[in-house]
Design a protein around this motif. Structure first.
Motif, short mmCIF file in Angstrom:
data_model
loop_
_atom_site.label_atom_id
_atom_site.label_comp_id
_atom_site.label_asym_id
_atom_site.label_seq_id
_atom_site.Cartn_x
_atom_site.Cartn_y
_atom_site.Cartn_z
N GLN A 163 58.80 -40.39 -12.58
CA GLN A 163 58.52 -39.12 -11.90
C GLN A 163 59.29 -39.01 -10.58
O GLN A 163 59.82 -37.95 -10.24
N LYS A 164 59.36 -40.11 -9.84
CA LYS A 164 60.10 -40.12 -8.57
C LYS A 164 61.59 -39.89 -8.82
O LYS A 164 62.23 -39.12 -8.11
N ILE A 165 62.12 -40.57 -9.83
CA ILE A 165 63.55 -40.42 -10.17
C ILE A 165 63.83 -38.97 -10.56
O ILE A 165 64.81 -38.37 -10.11
N ASP A 166 62.97 -38.39 -11.41
CA ASP A 166 63.14 -36.99 -11.82
C ASP A 166 63.15 -36.05 -10.62
O ASP A 166 63.97 -35.14 -10.51
N ALA A 167 62.21 -36.29 -9.69
CA ALA A 167 62.11 -35.45 -8.50
C ALA A 167 63.35 -35.59 -7.62
O ALA A 167 63.87 -34.60 -7.10
N ALA A 168 63.84 -36.82 -7.47
CA ALA A 168 65.03 -37.06 -6.64
C ALA A 168 66.24 -36.36 -7.25
O ALA A 168 67.01 -35.70 -6.53
N ILE A 169 66.41 -36.48 -8.55
CA ILE A 169 67.56 -35.83 -9.21
C ILE A 169 67.48 -34.32 -9.02
O ILE A 169 68.48 -33.67 -8.72
N HIS A 170 66.28 -33.78 -9.15
CA HIS A 170 66.10 -32.33 -8.95
C HIS A 170 66.50 -31.94 -7.52
O HIS A 170 67.15 -30.91 -7.31
N ALA A 171 66.13 -32.77 -6.54
CA ALA A 171 66.47 -32.48 -5.15
C ALA A 171 67.98 -32.57 -4.91
O ALA A 171 68.54 -31.78 -4.13
N PHE A 172 68.66 -33.51 -5.58
CA PHE A 172 70.11 -33.66 -5.40
C PHE A 172 70.91 -32.55 -6.08
O PHE A 172 72.09 -32.38 -5.80
N GLU A 173 70.28 -31.78 -6.96
CA GLU A 173 71.00 -30.71 -7.68
C GLU A 173 71.57 -29.65 -6.73
O GLU A 173 72.53 -28.97 -7.08
N GLN A 174 71.03 -29.54 -5.53
CA GLN A 174 71.55 -28.56 -4.57
C GLN A 174 72.96 -28.91 -4.09
O GLN A 174 73.66 -28.07 -3.54
N PHE A 175 73.40 -30.17 -4.33
CA PHE A 175 74.73 -30.60 -3.89
C PHE A 175 75.74 -30.67 -5.03
O PHE A 175 76.79 -31.25 -4.89
N GLU A 176 75.43 -30.13 -6.16
CA GLU A 176 76.24 -30.21 -7.38
C GLU A 176 76.41 -31.66 -7.84
O GLU A 176 77.27 -32.39 -7.38
N VAL A 177 75.53 -32.05 -8.74
CA VAL A 177 75.54 -33.41 -9.29
C VAL A 177 76.76 -33.57 -10.19
O VAL A 177 76.98 -32.78 -11.11
N ARG A 178 77.55 -34.61 -9.92
CA ARG A 178 78.74 -34.90 -10.74
C ARG A 178 78.39 -35.83 -11.91
O ARG A 178 78.85 -35.64 -13.01
N GLU A 179 77.60 -36.87 -11.62
CA GLU A 179 77.23 -37.85 -12.65
C GLU A 179 75.87 -38.44 -12.33
O GLU A 179 75.49 -38.54 -11.16
N ILE A 180 75.16 -38.86 -13.39
CA ILE A 180 73.88 -39.56 -13.24
C ILE A 180 73.89 -40.74 -14.21
O ILE A 180 74.26 -40.58 -15.38
N VAL A 181 73.45 -41.89 -13.73
CA VAL A 181 73.24 -43.06 -14.60
C VAL A 181 71.83 -43.56 -14.33
O VAL A 181 71.45 -43.75 -13.17
N ARG A 182 71.06 -43.76 -15.42
CA ARG A 182 69.69 -44.27 -15.28
C ARG A 182 69.55 -45.53 -16.12
O ARG A 182 70.10 -45.63 -17.21
N THR A 183 68.77 -46.48 -15.60
CA THR A 183 68.63 -47.76 -16.30
C THR A 183 67.60 -47.75 -17.41
O THR A 183 67.66 -48.56 -18.30
N GLY A 184 66.63 -46.90 -17.33
CA GLY A 184 65.48 -47.01 -18.22
C GLY A 184 64.41 -47.84 -17.52
O GLY A 184 64.63 -48.40 -16.44
N THR A 185 63.25 -47.95 -18.14
CA THR A 185 62.09 -48.56 -17.50
C THR A 185 62.11 -50.08 -17.59
O THR A 185 62.35 -50.64 -18.66
N ALA A 186 61.82 -50.73 -16.47
CA ALA A 186 61.50 -52.16 -16.43
C ALA A 186 60.04 -52.23 -16.00
O ALA A 186 59.62 -51.48 -15.12
N ALA A 187 59.25 -53.08 -16.64
CA ALA A 187 57.80 -53.07 -16.37
C ALA A 187 57.20 -54.46 -16.43
O ALA A 187 57.65 -55.30 -17.21
N LEU A 188 56.17 -54.68 -15.61
CA LEU A 188 55.37 -55.91 -15.61
C LEU A 188 53.92 -55.55 -15.41
O LEU A 188 53.59 -54.56 -14.75
N GLU A 189 53.02 -56.38 -15.95
CA GLU A 189 51.59 -56.20 -15.73
C GLU A 189 51.28 -56.45 -14.26
O GLU A 189 51.95 -57.23 -13.59
N ARG A 190 50.24 -55.81 -13.75
CA ARG A 190 49.81 -56.04 -12.37
C ARG A 190 49.02 -57.34 -12.27
O ARG A 190 48.51 -57.85 -13.27
N GLY A 191 48.90 -57.86 -11.07
CA GLY A 191 48.03 -59.01 -10.82
C GLY A 191 48.62 -60.33 -11.26
O GLY A 191 49.81 -60.43 -11.59
N PRO A 192 47.78 -61.38 -11.31
CA PRO A 192 48.27 -62.73 -11.56
C PRO A 192 48.67 -63.01 -13.02
O PRO A 192 49.32 -64.00 -13.30
#
Length: 196
Positions: A163-192
């Motif tokens: 959601q944060k990445i989507d919002a940031a990309i939307h905000a950068f659209e005002q400067f004419e986005v030339r390229e975007i590269v996204r890694t995809g999700t990396a995830a870990l369980e919380r806690g010990p």
């Protein structure tokens, strides 16, 4: 004259509402309805050897599972790698994906992460360099770092939830986005607890 079966004539029988197939059999709308899809994050610990990613992606392709995101990376143990898959399927499809993935020879374990697991994605956004001060201000709003700046373009790196990445990309659209590269999700369980 022969007499038919006892009971009301066909025109006197009840006719439930609903669609019917070509043979006149009523189709139950509840049975016909598609189960609702949900997003699941699957974490697979695999042997770190050639061809593993091809096996996993081939399995998902053959079974026609919908992959939203797929990332692969090394773990703290040299002989293993971790594949993180985000799939969007109805419940039976998610169960099937986990079972089929666990059957692959190089797969050591498969876990579906809790919805509150830590999930992060990285994006690099290249925009026009006309307004470097304004680009820097937007990058700062999203805790982004400028990784390349020149007279024509500026590239910013942003890390966070989808959601944060989507919002940031939307905000950068005002400067004419030339390229975007996204890694995809990396995830870990919380806690010990370790992610199996």
């Amino acid at each position: 004259m022969t007499q038919g079966m006892p009971g009301p004539a066909p025109e006197d029988r009840p006719h439930p509402e609903g669609r019917r197939n070509s043979q006149g059999i009523r189709i139950d709308p509840e049975v016909e309805a598609e189960p609702e899809a949900r997003q699941a994050v699957l974490s697979a610990l695999v042997k770190h050897e050639p061809g593993v990613l091809a096996s996993v992606s081939g399995l998902f392709s053959r079974r026609q599972f919908n992959i939203e995101s797929l990332t692969v990376g090394a773990t703290n143990e040299e002989e293993f790698a971790r594949i993180t898959l985000v799939v969007e399927e109805p419940e039976p499809g998610i169960d099937q994906a986990k079972k089929q993935l666990a059957k692959l020879v190089p797969v050591v374990s498969v876990t579906e992460l809790d919805p509150d697991a830590i999930q992060r994605e990285l994006a690099m956004v290249k925009v026009d360099g006309e307004h470097p001060d304004r680009v820097a201000a937007v990058a700062e709003m999203y805790d982004g770092d400028t990784v390349d700046a020149g007279p024509e373009t500026i590239t910013v790196e942003v890390t966070g939830s989808e959601q944060k990445i989507d919002a940031a990309i939307h905000a950068f659209e005002q400067f004419e986005v030339r390229e975007i590269v996204r890694t995809g999700t990396a995830a870990l369980e919380r806690g010990p607890e370790d992610t199996a």
